[in-house]
Each structure stands twice: as structure tokens, then as C-alpha cells.
Design a protein around this motif. Structure first.
Motif, short mmCIF file in Angstrom:
data_model
loop_
_atom_site.label_atom_id
_atom_site.label_comp_id
_atom_site.label_asym_id
_atom_site.label_seq_id
_atom_site.Cartn_x
_atom_site.Cartn_y
_atom_site.Cartn_z
N ASP A 128 0.83 -1.21 0.00
CA ASP A 128 0.00 0.00 0.00
C ASP A 128 0.86 1.26 0.00
O ASP A 128 0.47 2.29 -0.56
CB ASP A 128 -0.94 0.01 1.20
N ASP A 129 2.04 1.19 0.64
CA ASP A 129 2.98 2.32 0.57
C ASP A 129 3.38 2.57 -0.89
O ASP A 129 3.45 3.72 -1.33
CB ASP A 129 4.24 2.03 1.39
N PHE A 130 3.67 1.49 -1.62
CA PHE A 130 4.03 1.62 -3.03
C PHE A 130 2.89 2.25 -3.82
O PHE A 130 3.10 3.14 -4.64
CB PHE A 130 4.35 0.24 -3.63
N LEU A 131 1.67 1.77 -3.56
CA LEU A 131 0.51 2.26 -4.28
C LEU A 131 0.27 3.74 -3.97
O LEU A 131 -0.07 4.53 -4.85
CB LEU A 131 -0.72 1.43 -3.91
N ASP A 132 0.47 4.12 -2.70
CA ASP A 132 0.30 5.52 -2.32
C ASP A 132 1.22 6.43 -3.14
O ASP A 132 0.84 7.55 -3.50
CB ASP A 132 0.62 5.71 -0.83
N GLY A 133 2.44 5.95 -3.39
CA GLY A 133 3.40 6.77 -4.09
C GLY A 133 2.99 7.14 -5.50
O GLY A 133 3.42 8.17 -6.03
#
Length: 578
Positions: A148-153
């Protein structure tokens, strides 16, 4: 668009597809899965030097006319958009820190300040507009997973549509960017995700309108498709329409933006898009939003550009164009065919994804344009943030060697962009394509592509490269700028009726006309120089007076009635008739 990234994070694997020109016997595998990485691809270019004589007897004369920008007068036809993946493009000193983590191989430190600092460079590419990927606030949830951190970026799952993500900058930074771009004569478009958001999205607008959440998303077929991401949600769009229209108009009022790129546009119906498009156009027409573009006072452009990732024009038509849904859509069908002619599609092993003759471009353009209605404006492109870079596709096809970019590597880039420039309608250049950017050491995605940030759907998100260009990169950029700027003085390129003259395995020739402007475009996709003779009897067949003469504008040369088309090139020729 993030559909492949979503799949990658849940599946953590790659599909193996059998295909063209690979070794027989054992089950087909990607090159990187085979021992010692043998050469299993055979996507060769034609080496023909055979001259071509175009006469009244062998004229093709198939045409595109009176649809979209083919003999159309819309201002949108003139757009030359420079796409920027904000999180990976450039980090401006004394600006925001950047997202720090996301999909792709960049350092993930891009910010709005980095774009502001490089507006002169962007302008020098020949662009007259900028598209920014999503910059709205995405808020981390408690105990959030790394995926989800990756997706947020990426920015494609927003938490607040009415604020700028502090990792990119501030609303003041956005206004400064838009004002500076406008002063240099460039429009600015934002990326609008109007079909889905993050589950912690703020559901009340500044004016009190409500966003009504739903786990059910509309898919490309028009059916419901449950959102599988725990962090993601879709909307009940009809109930949320006032909220979405407020988002679309808010940033026109606040920052004077010129329109929206619309992500995964099939998540709304054309009737719903029509409401948003009309709201955008109505707000853009208000005198209160007047600004100075270059040295001329004007109003926001009011452009809406849909993304429907499909090679089927009927799916694009039914999802966004019918009932006057949006003003424009990306031309994925044309991108598909152009990469197959000049390089390869992402999977070179599937039959028909490489070694495709130039004449297929005409066949595909004609058959697929018939799927669109009269008002449909197609935006042409060769790379975006969800595809493999064109340079890496050249290497994947074994047409170029990774890390050793010779002249043919840069010539192929220029040929591809020249084709986009010769086609009626707006076009989009992905940052780095103007210099032949690629990811060194990458041609096929590795087995653990997610951990290495080298999956096909995000590998093009490399750090921006605008400083200390090599001589070859600078030459390509200057040539791209020259080709794009031809459209200013020759509206036949962006607005013209297209009459196909001739094509074979490596030659493609079109005649373009808009009012009194007439241009012949010849692309040579092979490795040998070819001469194209235009017989005098051709002009009458084109409805022109006799005694027409030709003069080279860019690319190859012209001597009397003979066009010399160099290997891997696009040649533009001005036609003047008595």
C-alpha cells in the motif's frame, strides 16, 4: 492507470505466454527464464533498398476524413503534451521531499519544484502542454502494508481531492507551476481519478457535497467488479456526481488548470462523463478564470482526455465517446500497431507482436477508426507510465543491444515520434522519450520483478534525465522539437484529411491536407535507404491541379519528383500546386 500494479501486488508472479519466433520443442519461456539467456527472438528489420514509384495505377487512396481531427478544427488537435510522472521526474532543491517509495526504479523524490525548475527544458522539447500524474493528498493508514505504501506513491488512490500531497508540494507550488507554464505558452492538465480512491478518502467537499463509497466498481464491459484492494474503494457515481463535478471545477478556479486526464475512464458511464465534461467546459468559459498564455489573454482550454486501455476501438467508443461523453481518448490501438512495426509489444513471443510490415499501419488505422463516431478525438502516444519504454522495447526485440545505443536506436525513436506528429490529432510524449531514455540492464522483466522494481507496468518510471545530455541525446531532443514544431506551421499534420498513398514492408506514405496546407509524410522502417517517386499523374487523383512541386521540410531529401527516405526515418515534404 494502475490495474497491472494491483494485479502484481496480489499475484506476485508473471504469466508465461508462448509465441512468435521462439524456439520450438519445449514449452515456450521468456528469455530470462532460459539457461544462459539465449537469443530466442527474431524481430528483424527489412534491409530492402528497392525504389518505389507511386503512380495513378498503384495509389492506395484509402482515407480518414471528417472524423475527430481528420479535417477537424478543434483546438485540441494542436496539443503536444509532455507527460510527467511527478513522483519520479525531477527533485527540486528546497522543495518537498518526494514520496520516497513507490513502484518503479526511480529514487521517488520528484516534486512540483522539480517541474518548475525544468519548464524551460520541457518547452524546448516542442511541447505546448504538460500532464501531471496525480498530486492530491494520499494519507497512510495505521498498520498499512508495504504494498500500500508503493501504491500511495503513485497518487492513484487519493485521500483528499481538495489538497496537494505535501510530499509533492503545496497549493502555492501548483499555482506557481501553472502560472509559469502558462507564461511560457504551455497548458497544464491534472490527472483525475474519478472512479476510485483510498478507503480513508475525505467524503465531504468544501461546499458540502458528498462522496458515496462502494466496493463495487464498473469494469470495461459495463458490469460490476468488486474492488479487491483493502485500501481501495469505488463510488456510487450518480449519488457522488455533485462532489466529482466540484473536484473537476475547483482546480480550474483555484489554479487555472486547462483540463483533466481521466484515469480508468470505464469506471464511469459516458452519460456520467458528459456531466463532468460539461461542468469543466462551463467553468473554463467563465471570464473570472482568464489568464495569460504566452502573451495572450485566454481562458482555460477545458480538455478532457480519457484512458481506456484496450486495442478495441469499440470499447473506447462505448465507454467514453457515445452520447458526447468526453472530448478525447488515448489511442491505444494505434500505439499497439506502431510498436509492433518499429519494435515489439511488451510480449515479443506472442505471434504478430514483432516483424510487422509498415503497411499494417494503414490497415489498422482504417479499420479501427471506423469504430469511432464523428466527434471522437484520439490522442496518439508511444510510451506512458504503465508501459515499457520504447527504448527497452527495441532491446527486447533484439533490434538493439542493452547499454549500447547506436544511431539506429535514436533513429527509431525519431521515426516513432515523427509518425505521431504526422497523424491528425493531439499527441503525448512521455518524459525521456525525447532523449531515448531507457533502463540500463533491463530488457526482460526478472522473475522477482516487484522486488527489483522492474515489472513491465512500472519500469518506465525512471528518474528524469534532463541535464548533461550526451551528444546523441541532445541531437534526438532537438530533432523531436523540430518535428513537433512543424505542426505549428503546417496544420495539415494536426488537422488534416489523411489520404494513404502507398505502403509495403518498410515504406509508409500519406498525403495530408487541411485547407491550403499540403504535406506528404514518408516513413521508412527498414535499414536501407529507399527512393519514392511521385508521378505527375498522382496529383489529379488527389484532386489537385497539375504542376505540383515538392520541397523537403524535415528528414530526407527531395529532388524534383523523387523523395529519398533514409533508413529508419520520417520525412516531411511540403506540396505546392499552381
Amino acid at each position: 492507470m494502475i490495474k497491472q500494479s494491483i494485479i502484481a501486488t496480489t499475484v506476485l508472479g508473471a504469466l508465461l505466454v508462448a509465441g512468435c519466433n521462439s524456439t520450438s520443442g519445449a514449452p515456450k519461456k521468456f528469455a530470462w527464464q532460459q539457461e544462459n539467456n539465449p537469443d530466442t527472438i527474431n524481430c528483424t528489420r527489412s534491409g530492402s533498398t528497392q525504389p518505389v514509384e507511386i503512380s495513378a495505377k498503384n495509389l492506395n487512396l484509402t482515407t480518414n476524413d471528417n472524423k475527430g481531427c481528420f479535417n477537424g478544427d478543434s483546438r485540441f488537435c494542436d496539443l503536444r503534451i509532455y507527460q510527467i510522472m511527478v513522483e519520479s521526474f525531477m527533485h527540486g532543491k528546497k522543495g518537498a521531499q518526494g514520496v520516497g517509495v513507490s513502484y518503479g526504479p526511480s529514487s521517488h523524490q520528484g516534486n512540483l519544484k522539480g517541474i518548475i525548475d525544468n519548464l524551460d527544458y520541457i518547452k524546448s522539447t516542442g511541447a505546448n502542454a504538460i500532464w501531471l500524474t496525480p498530486i492530491f493528498t494520499t494519507t497512510k493508514m495505521e498498520n498499512q502494508q508495504t504494498s500500500d505504501d508503493f501504491l500511495d506513491g503513485t497518487g492513484y488512490f487519493t485521500s483528499d481531492y481538495f489538497s496537494i500531497d505535501p510530499r509533492f508540494g503545496t497549493k502555492t507550488d501548483l499555482k506557481k507551476l501553472v502560472n509559469a507554464a502558462h507564461s511560457k505558452g504551455m497548458y497544464v492538465f491534472l490527472d483525475g481519478v474519478f472512479g476510485h480512491a483510498k478507503v480513508n478518502v475525505k467524503t465531504e467537499s468544501p461546499n458540502g457535497n458528498k462522496l458515496v463509497l462502494s466496493r463495487m466498481c464498473r469494469d470495461i464491459t459495463g458490469h460490476d467488479d468488486k474492488m479487491t484492494l483493502k485500501a481501495g474503494t469505488c463510488f456510487k457515481v450518480d449519488e457522488s456526481m455533485d462532489f466529482l463535478k466540484e473536484v473537476a471545477t475547483y482546480w480550474i478556479r483555484e489554479a487555472k488548470i486547462d483540463g483533466w486526464r481521466l484515469d480508468q475512464a470505464y469506471q464511469l458511464t459516458p452519460e456520467q462523463w458528459k456531466q463532468i465534461r460539461e461542468a469543466v467546459e462551463e467553468e473554463s468559459a467563465k471570464k473570472s478564470n482568464t489568464y495569460v498564455l504566452g502573451s495572450k489573454r485566454t481562458l482555460p482550454l477545458g480538455y478532457t482526455l480519457a484512458e481506456i486501455w484496450t486495442d478495441n476501438p469499440k470499447e473506447i467508443e462505448k465507454n467514453v465517446f457515445v452520447n458526447d461523453g468526453v472530448s478525447s481518448a488515448f489511442n491505444f490501438p494505434l500505439r499497439s500497431q506502431l510498436t509492433k512495426v518499429l519494435a515489439t509489444r511488451e510480449d515479443p513471443f506472442t505471434s504478430g507482436n514483432c516483424r510487422v510490415p509498415a503497411q499494417s499501419l494503414n490497415d489498422e488505422i482504417l479499420s479501427k477508426m471506423r469504430g469511432y463516431n464523428k466527434a471522437s478525438i484520439l490522442n496518439n502516444f508511444i510510451t506512458n507510465h504503465d508501459t515499457v519504454r520504447f527504448g527497452d522495447l527495441l532491446q527486447r526485440a533484439k533490434l538493439e543491444e542493452d547499454g549500447k545505443n547506436g544511431q539506429s536506436y535514436y533513429d527509431a525513436h525519431l521515426a516513432a515520434i515523427s509518425f505521431l506528429s504526422a497523424m491528425s490529432g493531439p499527441l503525448t510524449i512521455y518524459y525521456g522519450d525525447e532523449t531515448g531514455d531507457d533502463l540500463k540492464g533491463f530488457s526482460q522483466k526478472p522473475k522477482n520483478c516487484i522486488e527489483k522494481h522492474q515489472c513491465d507496468d512500472h519500469v518506465s518510471r525512471t528518474d528524469g534525465h534532463v541535464n548533461k545530455l550526451s551528444a546523441d541525446e541532445k541531437k534526438l531532443k532537438n530533432s523531436v522539437a523540430a518535428v513537433l514544431k512543424l505542426r505549428d506551421s503546417h496544420p495539415a499534420l494536426s488537422h488534416g484529411k489523411r489520404v494513404h498513398l502507398f505502403s509495403d514492408h518498410s515504406i509508409y506514405a500519406d498525403f495530408k491536407q487541411y485547407k491550403n496546407d499540403k504535406v506528404i509524410y514518408v516513413m521508412n522502417t527498414g535499414t536501407g535507404e529507399r527512393q519514392v517517386t511521385i508521378d505527375d499523374n498522382v496529383w489529379a487523383k488527389l484532386g489537385l491541379s497539375s504542376g505540383c512541386t515538392m520541397k523537403s521540410l524535415f528528414g530526407g531529401s527531395v529532388k524534383k519528383n523523387v523523395i529519398t527516405a533514409p533508413a529508419l526515418s520520417g520525412t516531411f515534404v511540403n506540396v505546392t500546386c499552381k
